[in-house]
Every structure is written in structure tokens, then in C-alpha cells.
Design a protein around this motif. Sequence first.
Motif, PDB file in Angstrom:
ATOM      1  N   SER A 120      92.538  29.606 117.731  1.00 12.86           N
ATOM      2  CA  SER A 120      91.605  29.784 116.632  1.00 12.86           C
ATOM      3  C   SER A 120      91.937  31.050 115.854  1.00 12.86           C
ATOM      4  CB  SER A 120      90.174  29.876 117.168  1.00 12.86           C
ATOM      5  OG  SER A 120      89.246  30.027 116.123  1.00 12.86           O
ATOM      6  N   THR A 121      91.954  30.942 114.529  1.00 17.68           N
ATOM      7  CA  THR A 121      92.067  32.109 113.661  1.00 17.68           C
ATOM      8  C   THR A 121      90.699  32.381 113.060  1.00 17.68           C
ATOM      9  OG1 THR A 121      94.364  31.572 113.140  1.00 17.68           O
ATOM     10  CG2 THR A 121      93.241  33.117 111.687  1.00 17.68           C
ATOM     11  N   VAL A 122      90.221  33.609 113.230  1.00 21.59           N
ATOM     12  CA  VAL A 122      88.885  33.993 112.781  1.00 21.59           C
ATOM     13  C   VAL A 122      89.041  35.130 111.777  1.00 21.59           C
ATOM     14  CG1 VAL A 122      86.610  34.807 113.491  1.00 21.59           C
ATOM     15  CG2 VAL A 122      87.933  33.323 115.014  1.00 21.59           C
ATOM     16  N   LEU A 123      88.516  34.928 110.580  1.00 14.33           N
ATOM     17  CA  LEU A 123      88.601  35.922 109.510  1.00 14.33           C
ATOM     18  C   LEU A 123      87.208  36.475 109.241  1.00 14.33           C
ATOM     19  CD1 LEU A 123      90.218  37.349 107.243  1.00 14.33           C
ATOM     20  CD2 LEU A 123      89.732  35.349 105.796  1.00 14.33           C
ATOM     21  N   ASP A 124      86.985  37.726 109.628  1.00 16.16           N
ATOM     22  CA  ASP A 124      85.680  38.370 109.438  1.00 16.16           C
ATOM     23  C   ASP A 124      84.545  37.498 109.963  1.00 16.16           C
ATOM     24  OD1 ASP A 124      86.494  40.820 108.322  1.00 16.16           O
ATOM     25  OD2 ASP A 124      86.751  39.898 106.360  1.00 16.16           O
ATOM     26  N   GLY A 125      84.741  36.964 111.171  1.00 13.56           N
ATOM     27  CA  GLY A 125      83.706  36.179 111.825  1.00 13.56           C
ATOM     28  C   GLY A 125      83.678  34.711 111.468  1.00 13.56           C
ATOM     29  N   VAL A 126      84.567  34.257 110.569  1.00 14.28           N
ATOM     30  CA  VAL A 126      84.569  32.864 110.111  1.00 14.28           C
ATOM     31  C   VAL A 126      85.776  32.150 110.702  1.00 14.28           C
ATOM     32  CG1 VAL A 126      84.624  31.327 108.121  1.00 14.28           C
ATOM     33  CG2 VAL A 126      83.415  33.523 107.977  1.00 14.28           C
ATOM     34  N   VAL A 127      85.529  31.057 111.435  1.00 12.40           N
ATOM     35  CA  VAL A 127      86.603  30.273 112.037  1.00 12.40           C
ATOM     36  C   VAL A 127      87.287  29.436 110.964  1.00 12.40           C
ATOM     37  CG1 VAL A 127      87.143  28.450 113.688  1.00 12.40           C
ATOM     38  CG2 VAL A 127      85.450  30.191 114.277  1.00 12.40           C
ATOM     39  N   LEU A 128      88.624  29.517 110.894  1.00 12.51           N
ATOM     40  CA  LEU A 128      89.407  28.708 109.957  1.00 12.51           C
ATOM     41  C   LEU A 128      89.816  27.425 110.671  1.00 12.51           C
ATOM     42  CD1 LEU A 128      91.683  31.515 108.440  1.00 12.51           C
ATOM     43  CD2 LEU A 128      89.373  30.824 107.768  1.00 12.51           C
ATOM     44  N   THR A 129      89.475  26.284 110.097  1.00 12.24           N
ATOM     45  CA  THR A 129      89.646  25.024 110.818  1.00 12.24           C
ATOM     46  C   THR A 129      91.045  24.441 110.723  1.00 12.24           C
ATOM     47  OG1 THR A 129      88.844  23.788 108.893  1.00 12.24           O
ATOM     48  CG2 THR A 129      87.219  24.435 110.534  1.00 12.24           C
ATOM     49  N   SER A 320      81.635  34.620 102.385  1.00 13.23           N
ATOM     50  CA  SER A 320      80.719  34.626 103.517  1.00 13.23           C
ATOM     51  C   SER A 320      79.637  35.669 103.304  1.00 13.23           C
ATOM     52  CB  SER A 320      81.471  34.908 104.831  1.00 13.23           C
ATOM     53  OG  SER A 320      81.996  36.227 104.833  1.00 13.23           O
ATOM     54  N   LEU A 321      78.494  35.417 103.903  1.00 11.49           N
ATOM     55  CA  LEU A 321      77.391  36.372 103.918  1.00 11.49           C
ATOM     56  C   LEU A 321      76.985  36.594 105.358  1.00 11.49           C
ATOM     57  CD1 LEU A 321      75.199  38.095 102.536  1.00 11.49           C
ATOM     58  CD2 LEU A 321      73.761  36.033 102.466  1.00 11.49           C
ATOM     59  N   THR A 322      77.112  37.832 105.809  1.00 12.52           N
ATOM     60  CA  THR A 322      76.722  38.205 107.170  1.00 12.52           C
ATOM     61  C   THR A 322      75.485  39.081 107.098  1.00 12.52           C
ATOM     62  OG1 THR A 322      79.003  38.118 107.951  1.00 12.52           O
ATOM     63  CG2 THR A 322      77.437  39.357 109.293  1.00 12.52           C
ATOM     64  N   ALA A 323      74.457  38.670 107.820  1.00 12.77           N
ATOM     65  CA  ALA A 323      73.224  39.449 107.893  1.00 12.77           C
ATOM     66  C   ALA A 323      73.021  39.906 109.334  1.00 12.77           C
ATOM     67  CB  ALA A 323      72.029  38.609 107.436  1.00 12.77           C
ATOM     68  N   THR A 333      72.283  38.170 114.310  1.00 18.91           N
ATOM     69  CA  THR A 333      73.378  38.078 113.339  1.00 18.91           C
ATOM     70  C   THR A 333      73.471  36.658 112.809  1.00 18.91           C
ATOM     71  OG1 THR A 333      74.633  39.795 114.484  1.00 18.91           O
ATOM     72  CG2 THR A 333      75.852  38.400 112.961  1.00 18.91           C
ATOM     73  N   SER A 334      73.553  36.547 111.500  1.00 15.12           N
ATOM     74  CA  SER A 334      73.753  35.258 110.841  1.00 15.12           C
ATOM     75  C   SER A 334      75.003  35.350 109.975  1.00 15.12           C
ATOM     76  CB  SER A 334      72.537  34.911 109.974  1.00 15.12           C
ATOM     77  OG  SER A 334      72.827  33.813 109.119  1.00 15.12           O
ATOM     78  N   ILE A 335      75.890  34.346 110.098  1.00 16.93           N
ATOM     79  CA  ILE A 335      77.095  34.277 109.270  1.00 16.93           C
ATOM     80  C   ILE A 335      77.116  32.924 108.574  1.00 16.93           C
ATOM     81  CG2 ILE A 335      79.607  34.428 109.188  1.00 16.93           C
ATOM     82  CD1 ILE A 335      79.523  35.999 111.790  1.00 16.93           C
ATOM     83  N   THR A 336      76.982  32.956 107.270  1.00 19.03           N
ATOM     84  CA  THR A 336      77.038  31.746 106.447  1.00 19.03           C
ATOM     85  C   THR A 336      78.327  31.794 105.633  1.00 19.03           C
ATOM     86  OG1 THR A 336      74.622  31.806 106.249  1.00 19.03           O
ATOM     87  CG2 THR A 336      75.824  30.351 104.742  1.00 19.03           C
ATOM     88  N   SER A 374      80.218  26.568 107.233  1.00 22.66           N
ATOM     89  CA  SER A 374      79.815  26.894 108.599  1.00 22.66           C
ATOM     90  C   SER A 374      78.616  27.828 108.586  1.00 22.66           C
ATOM     91  CB  SER A 374      80.965  27.542 109.373  1.00 22.66           C
ATOM     92  OG  SER A 374      81.380  28.752 108.762  1.00 22.66           O
ATOM     93  N   GLN A 375      77.811  27.707 109.616  1.00 22.67           N
ATOM     94  CA  GLN A 375      76.657  28.576 109.813  1.00 22.67           C
ATOM     95  C   GLN A 375      76.594  28.964 111.283  1.00 22.67           C
ATOM     96  OE1 GLN A 375      74.056  30.001 107.776  1.00 22.67           O
ATOM     97  NE2 GLN A 375      73.869  31.080 109.718  1.00 22.67           N
ATOM     98  N   GLU A 376      76.584  30.262 111.527  1.00 28.84           N
ATOM     99  CA  GLU A 376      76.464  30.764 112.902  1.00 28.84           C
ATOM    100  C   GLU A 376      75.266  31.698 112.977  1.00 28.84           C
ATOM    101  OE1 GLU A 376      79.214  32.804 116.419  1.00 28.84           O
ATOM    102  OE2 GLU A 376      80.066  32.294 114.456  1.00 28.84           O
ATOM    103  N   LEU A 377      74.514  31.567 114.053  1.00 25.09           N
ATOM    104  CA  LEU A 377      73.355  32.413 114.293  1.00 25.09           C
ATOM    105  C   LEU A 377      73.395  32.852 115.742  1.00 25.09           C
ATOM    106  CD1 LEU A 377      70.631  33.489 113.149  1.00 25.09           C
ATOM    107  CD2 LEU A 377      69.561  31.403 114.041  1.00 25.09           C
TER     108      LEU A 377
END
Length: 768
Positions: A120-129, A320-323, A333-336, A374-377
Amino acid sequence: MNANRLFALLATTCLSAAMPAFAQDAPPPVTATDAPGDTQDGEIVVTARFRNESLQQVPIAITAISGSSLAERQLNTVETISAAIPSVGFRSGASNKDRTIFIRGIGTITTSPGVEPSVSTVLDGVVLTRPGQSTLDLGEVERIEVLRGPQGTLFGKNASAGVVNIVTRNPTDDFHAFGEAGATTDQDYRIKAGVSGAIVPGKLQALIGGLYSDFDGNTRNATTGNDTNGSRRYGVRGKLVATPVDALKLTLIGDYLNTYETVAPVYASTRQVAYPTGIVSVSAPLAAVLANAGVRPSAGNRVAATNIDTNVRDENYGGSLTAELAIGEYRVTSITAWRQWLNHQQQDYDGLPTLTAAFPQGIDDGRVDSEQFSQELRLASPRGGLIDYVVGAYYLHAKTDEVYARTLTSLAGTVQTTTNGVADYGITDDNYALFGEANINFTKAFRGIAGYRSTWDDLSFYHLRTSSADPTNSGAPALDRPGIRAYHRAQGSTDRRGDSYRLGLQLDLGARAQTYFTYSRGYKGPAYNVYFNMRSLNATTPLDELPLSPETSNSFEIGLKGSTADRALSYSLAAYTTTFDGYQANFADVVNGAQVTRLINAGSVRSRGVEADVTLRPAKGFTVDLSGAYTDAKVRDFLCPPGAPVSCNVDGQPLPYAPRVKLYENAAYRFALSDALAFELQSDVTFSSKVQYSLSETANTIQPAYAIWNASVALVRPADGWQLRAYVKNITDTSYASFLAPGTFAGTVRFVPRDDRRYGGLLLRKDF
């Protein structure tokens, strides 16, 4: 499972768990400087477990390379870092959609959009599919973390072999600017620049940076007269960090990268060697065509002869928006995120300049449009109690559409026949997951580790292929051509649920050492083999498009990490064994005289080995990094696909991209010339034992052992941020192949790496 219900359930769980914290003191501030990458007593801080932790304390085999080190050594892509991390390999290809990352000899090679990579490659918390997304230029980064072994508990289903975690640079409250310019003796030019600072001090910071690079290439097309194997990239990345209140931090990131490449293979040989017989087939017609074009196949050949320059145009962008919200001592933490990847490739299918009776001529044109949301919480508990944990939920919607066209002309006597084939295919994937990982702190020095992830996949595909040789869409096999098959239409769907988990023990051996033991189960979901040249039994019955079962792995790892009190010695040792069942892999085959690949459940494979990372600081300003990996990656029980030759039995043979021994050494000595000026000497060496590039185990796809030696000298003015560096890559002028493969119809081709020949360069850097 409905995504809205999933996240409503998790949000309720997170808020319920956090409620007791309101009775505590005011929440700790979530500030722009509260970021990973800061140091604790000079040690690197990483986010491998979604927390800021010292690299030496994470119970995972992990390597971290700082952004400054990447820039100084001109490691500008994920492909180039494979030279600096012995456990990492990279599969080259004419298009970046065909390239992929390997860790410990495990990776997924495919042109099908119906399967995700094993790394998996993850860019600033976002998984690239998609694997092709991970070939991006890194730009200005804080650091790269490479996590080895199954990481599915926290990072998801496409992390069954490991994770490459890219953390880009954060904005600062103080005004800051940087500029970087480089040039090489073979006309490779690169510019990178950016600014950072506060819009509202303490409340709103911003960073914007851009890059441009241009390289004509280090190979040549004798037919067109153009340099090839080059690239041109330009891109921009922006970050906004807002802290409206002490307990809340919002990070908005947007990036765009445009790439144009002319990467194409060249002929290394006119022969192929059959497995397991060792019978050598030399193609006299191929030798004649290449000789007439002025091409001499060899292990060091850098000349091709094709009708067009193979090229790929690529756009890779997203936001992406990380809160991050502190509720008492808890953190939510939320990553949209949304990303899109557009790829357009044109290739010379036959790789030759002349139409002959022996070899048809073909031009391929393919377009990819891949989009993901993607949405991660997740919720992180405070540290220090009996149990501390991270729990979360994840949702991904990914859709990839491809159109691939081939124009093929064949010659029979004096009659030319041209056939046009077009395939329109794609996939849709909805992925849901609940996950968590916890430390059970039995004592201050002894803890248990427990993690779990439940994953749901809904995967569907469609495929329509037409051929001008089959105008009535009959699908009759008699209308197949060597590189174009008759009409075919298929669609299908599958849904599966799977489990990933991790169990372990960790013991601190004093203040600066720890040892750990973990058992991890990896899971990668179902897949479909969908691409241009699919086989079918008739017009509508698929043969290659049956769903692949999930890939699972079982991994045992033991490790030891530590450093001396003065950090003159830091070390990390790991030993592991991992078995993969239902291994999803590409298998090369020949159908109607043309090379094809099939994505299959290849059976069972195993990777085991020992890894070591050691850093020595024998004197002030003098640092030596030593890394090594011994990897024994083999096929345990191969399942031959229907219709494959008997020679496909490769049990006991090595996995591709898994050299038995790989070593890396980097030494740097910086000393003062005056109060304001320092001088640095640097040298690094990469060694790789022989490596097989094909699962079909053909002898002509083995790259012999090689070593690459680089060195640089630099003048540095630390007080005002100047650095001028002169470097030489591949001092010994060693030629090797980053990938070897059978030619489309005969012979063996090689992909030429960037450092296949010696070159020098200058790099000027200024931080304001």
C-alpha cells in the motif's frame, strides 16, 4: 453494509468512549507544530501506528528516510528509494500503470484494474488504490516511512506485504521559503521551490510548492532518431492548516502532477531459454530485422527501433481534508479524500520497425480513468493506562474505466491484413472496514499488542471487446489474431468479507532498547483479471475473468531495536517468515504465438529472511548507515492455470524481484572549513545478488548480481541555508536491467534504469 450506518455506529462509539474525558483538564492543543517528524532526543518520530512514536520504539520493521536526505541523494520517486532500502524492489514498465512496488519479494504485477497492489502507498493518510498512482514524483516531503510485512490491521486490505507511507512537508508559522535547482551531465534538469508561513499567526498557516523536471532520456530510437527513456514532470502541492480553537486542527491538502514519459524496452538478446528444459531458442528473423535497423542486442544495449516512440501521459491529482479534534485526552481524526488518475499510453506492440511475414506490426493506444473517494474516522485513546488503543472505520469507493485499442497488420506473401481491436472494460469497488489496535501495558516495560480489521468488499467488472476481424460479433475462435481476439462481452460481481489481525509482545530492555515478537494475518480481497487480450470459451463465456479468491498471509516476526545513550550506535534487527495462500500473481504465457499474461490465484508462496539497519556516528559530523536484507522468497505450491504448459510447475523456484542478498551503505562526513562554511564528503553503494524478474522462471529473465557506487561533495552554509552539492552516479559505469521480459514474439527485452550509465550532477539548495 450501508456506509452511512457504518459511520453512524462508529461515531456513536467514539463519542461514548470520549465522554469521561470531559471531566479532566482542558484538552491539549492540537497545533500546527504538533506534527510527526519532530524529534525526541534527536530520534526520528513516525506515525506507523497513527500515533507520534519514536522510530526505535515501534514494534515493526520500519525504515524512515528524511526529506532532506532524499533531496541530497536525488531520490525523487518511490522507484529510486528501492536502491536505499534493501527489502524494497520495484517493477519497471513502459507505462506507470504497469509498475509496482515489492517488499520482501512480495508484490502484485498486473495490468488489470480489478486487483489492488500488495504494497500500500499512503500519501498524507490517503491510501492510493492503483499501483500507477504510487509512481508520482515525491516533491517536498517531510519523510518516507517503509513498513515491512503485513500491515492490514491499520492500513487496509492492500497492505498485505507492507506500506510506503509518504508524509509531505507541513507549513510553518514563521515565513519560510526554499528553492532547489539541479542539472546533470546528461541533460536532466530539475527545479523545486515553495513558500510557507502564517496567514493568521497561530491560527492559519499555508504552504505552496511546485516542481519541474525534464530529462530527454538515456536510450535512443534508431527509427525516429529521438532520445527515449526520458520524462518531463511538473506539479504543485498546497497545504492549509487552520487551528480555530486549541482543540481542533484542520488540514486541507491539494496536489496535481503532470507527467510525460518515453519509457520503452530495448532488445537484450534474440534468444529465449525455456523453463525447465533450458532449451535455447534463437530467432534468426528477429536478428535480421534488428541488424537491418542498426540495433545490436546485448546486456548493455540502449538502442531500440520502433515505428513510434512509446509514450505515456499521466495526470495524478486530488485533495483531502483532515480534521483532528482533542476531546479531553482522546483524539478523533477524520480524513476525507478524493483522487483521480488519468493515464494515456501509446506503445509499439511488436517493438520492431519493419513488417515481415514472421512478425506482425501493431500500435497500442490505452486510456485509464481511475477515481476514488475515501473516508476514514478513528479515535485514539490517551497513553499510559492499562490499555491504550486506536479504533476506526474506513470506506472506499473506487471506479476505474479503461479503453484499450490495438491496430495490427500482418503479412502473408504479398497480402497485408489490418485488424483493429478495441476493449472497453472497468471495475467498481466498494470497500468497508472496522479496525482497531491496542497496547495492553502489563508493566511500564512489558506490553501486549492486539489488532483486528474486518473488511467487506463489493467488486464488479464489465468487459466488451470488438474486433474488425469479427464484424458480426460471433466470437468464433477462428477469428482470433495473434494479438487480437474476437468479440467478447462479460460482466460479473463478487462480494467477500475477510479478517486481518496482529498479536504480539513487546519488552523494553532499558531506556534505549526493546525487543518484540508479532504474529500478523494479512488479507487482500477478491480480484478480477480484466484487460485487453482476455480469453473466452465463446462470444459471451469468460475463461480468464472468473473471480480470484482473496489472498491471505500468516507472518511471524521477531525484532530487536535500540541505541547507545549518546546515539553513537543505533540498530534495528528483524527476522521473519511469511506464507501467502491464494497468492494473486501474473503468469506469463504464449497464446497464438503472442505473449499474454494471466492474473491467477497462483497457490502458496513463502518469504522469510533477516534484515538489519545500523547507524554509526563514530565522530562528530561523521555518520555511516548500513542496511542489509537476506530474503528467501520462494514458490511453495504453484497452481497451473487451465491450458498452461506443463513447464508452469515452478514449485521451489524464487519469486520475482527477490534477490537473495541486497546491501546498502551510505557514509557522510561533514566538517567545518570556517565559522560559516562546512564541507561534506558522501558516498553510497548498493549491491544486489542475482534476481529473477519472471514467475515463469525463464533463465533469460535473470539479472546477474551488480553493484552501483555513487558519491558527492558539498559546500554548506548552515546559518543561511545554502548548499551546493556535486555528485556522480554509477561511478563504475555498471550496466544492469531494472526489468527483463520476453519480447512480444521473440527474444528478450530489458528496461534501462536511470543510472544505467555514469553521469554527474550539480544541486543547489537554498532555505530562506
